[in-house]
Design a protein around this motif. Structure first.
Motif, PDB file in Angstrom:
ATOM      1  N   LEU A  91       0.823  -1.207   0.000  1.00 13.35           N
ATOM      2  CA  LEU A  91       0.000   0.000   0.000  1.00 13.35           C
ATOM      3  C   LEU A  91       0.859   1.260   0.000  1.00 13.35           C
ATOM      4  CD1 LEU A  91      -2.953  -0.787   2.427  1.00 13.35           C
ATOM      5  CD2 LEU A  91      -3.011  -0.611  -0.046  1.00 13.35           C
ATOM      6  N   LEU A  92       1.944   1.240   0.749  1.00 16.79           N
ATOM      7  CA  LEU A  92       2.852   2.384   0.778  1.00 16.79           C
ATOM      8  C   LEU A  92       3.487   2.597  -0.584  1.00 16.79           C
ATOM      9  CD1 LEU A  92       3.843   4.463   2.801  1.00 16.79           C
ATOM     10  CD2 LEU A  92       5.716   2.952   3.368  1.00 16.79           C
ATOM     11  N   LEU A  93       3.844   1.517  -1.248  1.00 14.54           N
ATOM     12  CA  LEU A  93       4.386   1.617  -2.600  1.00 14.54           C
ATOM     13  C   LEU A  93       3.340   2.163  -3.565  1.00 14.54           C
ATOM     14  CD1 LEU A  93       6.836   0.926  -4.436  1.00 14.54           C
ATOM     15  CD2 LEU A  93       5.722  -1.271  -4.846  1.00 14.54           C
ATOM     16  N   LEU A  94       2.091   1.724  -3.425  1.00 16.69           N
ATOM     17  CA  LEU A  94       1.028   2.205  -4.304  1.00 16.69           C
ATOM     18  C   LEU A  94       0.747   3.696  -4.109  1.00 16.69           C
ATOM     19  CD1 LEU A  94      -1.555  -0.719  -4.242  1.00 16.69           C
ATOM     20  CD2 LEU A  94      -0.041  -0.047  -6.099  1.00 16.69           C
ATOM     21  N   VAL A  95       0.896   4.180  -2.880  1.00 14.82           N
ATOM     22  CA  VAL A  95       0.680   5.604  -2.639  1.00 14.82           C
ATOM     23  C   VAL A  95       1.683   6.428  -3.435  1.00 14.82           C
ATOM     24  CG1 VAL A  95       0.874   7.414  -0.875  1.00 14.82           C
ATOM     25  CG2 VAL A  95      -0.441   5.362  -0.400  1.00 14.82           C
ATOM     26  N   PHE A  96       2.917   5.940  -3.539  1.00 11.73           N
ATOM     27  CA  PHE A  96       3.926   6.679  -4.290  1.00 11.73           C
ATOM     28  C   PHE A  96       3.792   6.486  -5.795  1.00 11.73           C
ATOM     29  CE2 PHE A  96       6.198   6.484  -0.172  1.00 11.73           C
ATOM     30  CZ  PHE A  96       6.321   7.855   0.011  1.00 11.73           C
ATOM     31  N   ILE A  97       3.141   5.400  -6.236  1.00  9.91           N
ATOM     32  CA  ILE A  97       2.954   5.164  -7.670  1.00  9.91           C
ATOM     33  C   ILE A  97       1.789   5.982  -8.218  1.00  9.91           C
ATOM     34  CG2 ILE A  97       2.265   3.391  -9.340  1.00  9.91           C
ATOM     35  CD1 ILE A  97       3.926   1.411  -7.773  1.00  9.91           C
ATOM     36  N   PHE A  98       0.718   6.148  -7.437  1.00  5.20           N
ATOM     37  CA  PHE A  98      -0.446   6.893  -7.914  1.00  5.20           C
ATOM     38  C   PHE A  98      -0.080   8.336  -8.215  1.00  5.20           C
ATOM     39  CE2 PHE A  98      -3.437   3.864  -5.526  1.00  5.20           C
ATOM     40  CZ  PHE A  98      -3.589   3.084  -6.660  1.00  5.20           C
ATOM     41  N   PRO A  99      -0.810   8.962  -9.124  1.00  7.86           N
ATOM     42  CA  PRO A  99      -0.521  10.370  -9.428  1.00  7.86           C
ATOM     43  C   PRO A  99      -0.789  11.264  -8.210  1.00  7.86           C
ATOM     44  CG  PRO A  99      -2.526   9.655 -10.539  1.00  7.86           C
ATOM     45  CD  PRO A  99      -1.909   8.442  -9.928  1.00  7.86           C
ATOM     46  N   PRO A 100      -0.161  12.441  -8.178  1.00  7.05           N
ATOM     47  CA  PRO A 100      -0.302  13.314  -7.010  1.00  7.05           C
ATOM     48  C   PRO A 100      -1.732  13.767  -6.739  1.00  7.05           C
ATOM     49  CG  PRO A 100       1.471  14.063  -8.428  1.00  7.05           C
ATOM     50  CD  PRO A 100       0.783  12.956  -9.139  1.00  7.05           C
ATOM     51  N   GLU A 101      -2.576  13.824  -7.762  1.00  7.52           N
ATOM     52  CA  GLU A 101      -3.948  14.303  -7.540  1.00  7.52           C
ATOM     53  C   GLU A 101      -4.897  13.197  -7.083  1.00  7.52           C
ATOM     54  OE1 GLU A 101      -3.322  13.230 -11.810  1.00  7.52           O
ATOM     55  OE2 GLU A 101      -2.332  14.643 -10.489  1.00  7.52           O
ATOM     56  N   ALA A 102      -4.399  11.987  -6.893  1.00  4.86           N
ATOM     57  CA  ALA A 102      -5.250  10.882  -6.435  1.00  4.86           C
ATOM     58  C   ALA A 102      -5.708  11.143  -5.007  1.00  4.86           C
ATOM     59  CB  ALA A 102      -4.489   9.561  -6.517  1.00  4.86           C
ATOM     60  N   SER A 103      -6.914  10.690  -4.705  1.00  2.00           N
ATOM     61  CA  SER A 103      -7.431  10.869  -3.346  1.00  2.00           C
ATOM     62  C   SER A 103      -7.312   9.549  -2.594  1.00  2.00           C
ATOM     63  CB  SER A 103      -8.882  11.333  -3.382  1.00  2.00           C
ATOM     64  OG  SER A 103      -9.686  10.347  -3.972  1.00  2.00           O
ATOM     65  N   TYR A 104      -7.105   9.647  -1.293  1.00  2.00           N
ATOM     66  CA  TYR A 104      -6.940   8.477  -0.447  1.00  2.00           C
ATOM     67  C   TYR A 104      -7.989   8.546   0.653  1.00  2.00           C
ATOM     68  CZ  TYR A 104      -2.482   8.774  -2.796  1.00  2.00           C
ATOM     69  OH  TYR A 104      -1.528   8.879  -3.754  1.00  2.00           O
ATOM     70  N   GLY A 105      -8.243   7.401   1.243  1.00  2.00           N
ATOM     71  CA  GLY A 105      -9.234   7.383   2.304  1.00  2.00           C
ATOM     72  C   GLY A 105      -8.925   6.314   3.317  1.00  2.00           C
ATOM     73  N   LEU A 106      -9.487   6.489   4.485  1.00  2.00           N
ATOM     74  CA  LEU A 106      -9.360   5.528   5.570  1.00  2.00           C
ATOM     75  C   LEU A 106     -10.764   5.150   6.001  1.00  2.00           C
ATOM     76  CD1 LEU A 106      -7.823   4.090   7.935  1.00  2.00           C
ATOM     77  CD2 LEU A 106      -8.076   6.237   9.177  1.00  2.00           C
ATOM     78  N   ILE A 107     -11.053   3.866   6.000  1.00  2.00           N
ATOM     79  CA  ILE A 107     -12.354   3.394   6.483  1.00  2.00           C
ATOM     80  C   ILE A 107     -12.135   2.820   7.869  1.00  2.00           C
ATOM     81  CG2 ILE A 107     -14.259   1.809   6.110  1.00  2.00           C
ATOM     82  CD1 ILE A 107     -13.692   1.953   3.137  1.00  2.00           C
ATOM     83  N   PHE A 108     -12.685   3.485   8.870  1.00  2.00           N
ATOM     84  CA  PHE A 108     -12.558   3.060  10.253  1.00  2.00           C
ATOM     85  C   PHE A 108     -13.945   3.006  10.853  1.00  2.00           C
ATOM     86  CE2 PHE A 108     -11.719   4.031  14.786  1.00  2.00           C
ATOM     87  CZ  PHE A 108     -10.965   2.899  15.064  1.00  2.00           C
ATOM     88  N   LEU A 109     -14.338   1.816  11.300  1.00  2.00           N
ATOM     89  CA  LEU A 109     -15.674   1.584  11.847  1.00  2.00           C
ATOM     90  C   LEU A 109     -16.758   2.046  10.876  1.00  2.00           C
ATOM     91  CD1 LEU A 109     -15.117   2.589  15.568  1.00  2.00           C
ATOM     92  CD2 LEU A 109     -15.062   0.323  14.565  1.00  2.00           C
ATOM     93  N   ASN A 110     -16.571   1.676   9.615  1.00  2.00           N
ATOM     94  CA  ASN A 110     -17.512   1.978   8.518  1.00  2.00           C
ATOM     95  C   ASN A 110     -17.684   3.468   8.265  1.00  2.00           C
ATOM     96  OD1 ASN A 110     -17.883  -0.692   7.979  1.00  2.00           O
ATOM     97  ND2 ASN A 110     -19.822  -0.848   9.066  1.00  2.00           N
ATOM     98  N   ILE A 111     -16.728   4.270   8.686  1.00  2.00           N
ATOM     99  CA  ILE A 111     -16.754   5.703   8.414  1.00  2.00           C
ATOM    100  C   ILE A 111     -15.596   6.008   7.477  1.00  2.00           C
ATOM    101  CG2 ILE A 111     -16.573   8.009   9.416  1.00  2.00           C
ATOM    102  CD1 ILE A 111     -17.631   6.741  12.045  1.00  2.00           C
ATOM    103  N   ASP A 112     -15.905   6.515   6.302  1.00  2.00           N
ATOM    104  CA  ASP A 112     -14.883   6.809   5.305  1.00  2.00           C
ATOM    105  C   ASP A 112     -14.331   8.204   5.560  1.00  2.00           C
ATOM    106  OD1 ASP A 112     -13.243   6.549   3.157  1.00  2.00           O
ATOM    107  OD2 ASP A 112     -14.788   6.912   1.658  1.00  2.00           O
ATOM    108  N   THR A 113     -13.022   8.290   5.797  1.00  2.00           N
ATOM    109  CA  THR A 113     -12.363   9.556   6.073  1.00  2.00           C
ATOM    110  C   THR A 113     -11.379   9.854   4.956  1.00  2.00           C
ATOM    111  OG1 THR A 113     -12.490   9.045   8.424  1.00  2.00           O
ATOM    112  CG2 THR A 113     -11.013  10.818   7.782  1.00  2.00           C
ATOM    113  N   PRO A 114     -11.523  10.976   4.256  1.00  2.00           N
ATOM    114  CA  PRO A 114     -10.555  11.303   3.206  1.00  2.00           C
ATOM    115  C   PRO A 114      -9.211  11.709   3.806  1.00  2.00           C
ATOM    116  CG  PRO A 114     -12.194  13.031   3.414  1.00  2.00           C
ATOM    117  CD  PRO A 114     -12.601  11.940   4.353  1.00  2.00           C
ATOM    118  N   LEU A 115      -8.148  11.314   3.125  1.00  2.00           N
ATOM    119  CA  LEU A 115      -6.798  11.622   3.572  1.00  2.00           C
ATOM    120  C   LEU A 115      -6.018  12.289   2.445  1.00  2.00           C
ATOM    121  CD1 LEU A 115      -5.777   8.223   5.240  1.00  2.00           C
ATOM    122  CD2 LEU A 115      -6.540  10.274   6.403  1.00  2.00           C
ATOM    123  N   SER A 116      -5.091  13.151   2.819  1.00  2.00           N
ATOM    124  CA  SER A 116      -4.162  13.682   1.830  1.00  2.00           C
ATOM    125  C   SER A 116      -3.042  12.657   1.641  1.00  2.00           C
ATOM    126  CB  SER A 116      -3.595  15.019   2.298  1.00  2.00           C
ATOM    127  OG  SER A 116      -2.791  14.833   3.441  1.00  2.00           O
TER     128      SER A 116
END
Length: 161
Positions: A91-116
């Motif tokens: 996953l860490l490798l994929l974060v660096f492969i994706f383009p800079p404008e890609a959005s990321y998220g964290l799903i914790f207890l079924n709550i989706d939180t956007p991340l930079s």
């Protein structure tokens, strides 16, 4: 006055191993909460995912196995933590492969939180550090010695009478 009850189980474990057991218990607890949230949402979407319940059972079984000093629980925890570390590395490798404008998220207890991107890298890095720490604690020789049974006593030869 001395304590008449022997200290067994969780109290016997070294501090580092106690932290691993607490961590596994927290992961299982969060999965139980996630399953409860899915049960509440069942009326809305008529879909129930039993994956979180199964992982909660696995985490609790591993924690109890570590408390009871089962070497198989220690081995399975090492294997699953190794797979988790490999997954975090990918996953860490994929974060660096994706383009800079890609959005990321964290799903914790079924709550989706956007991340930079920097938050995603930081979260994955902290997760990797935690997994490496758990592996280090479980692979230390002192921890391994804690899970091996004591050697059988050697019978002393009897003198003929």
């Amino acid at each position: 006055m001395t304590d008449s009850t022997p200290k067994i189980g969780f109290r016997q474990l070294p501090l580092a191993l106690k932290l691993v057991v607490i961590w596994l218990g927290l992961l299982g607890f969060f999965d139980v909460i996630e399953f409860a949230i899915e049960i509440v949402g069942y009326a809305k979407d008529h879909f129930l995912n039993f994956g979180s319940l199964i992982t909660a059972i696995i985490f609790f079984a591993l924690a109890v196995g570590l408390i009871n000093k089962r070497d198989s629980a220690r081995n399975w925890t090492i294997i699953l933590t190794g797979f988790g570390l490999l997954f975090v590395a990918v996953l860490l490798l994929l974060v660096f492969i994706f383009p800079p404008e890609a959005s990321y998220g964290l799903i914790f207890l079924n709550i989706d939180t956007p991340l930079s991107k920097i938050q995603a890298v930081g979260l994955l890095f902290l997760s990797a550090v935690l997994e490496v720490t758990v592996l280090y604690i479980l692979l230390r020789p002192s921890t391994k010695a804690l899970f091996t049974p004591p050697p059988a006593p050697v019978p002393t030869p009897q003198e003929p009478t």
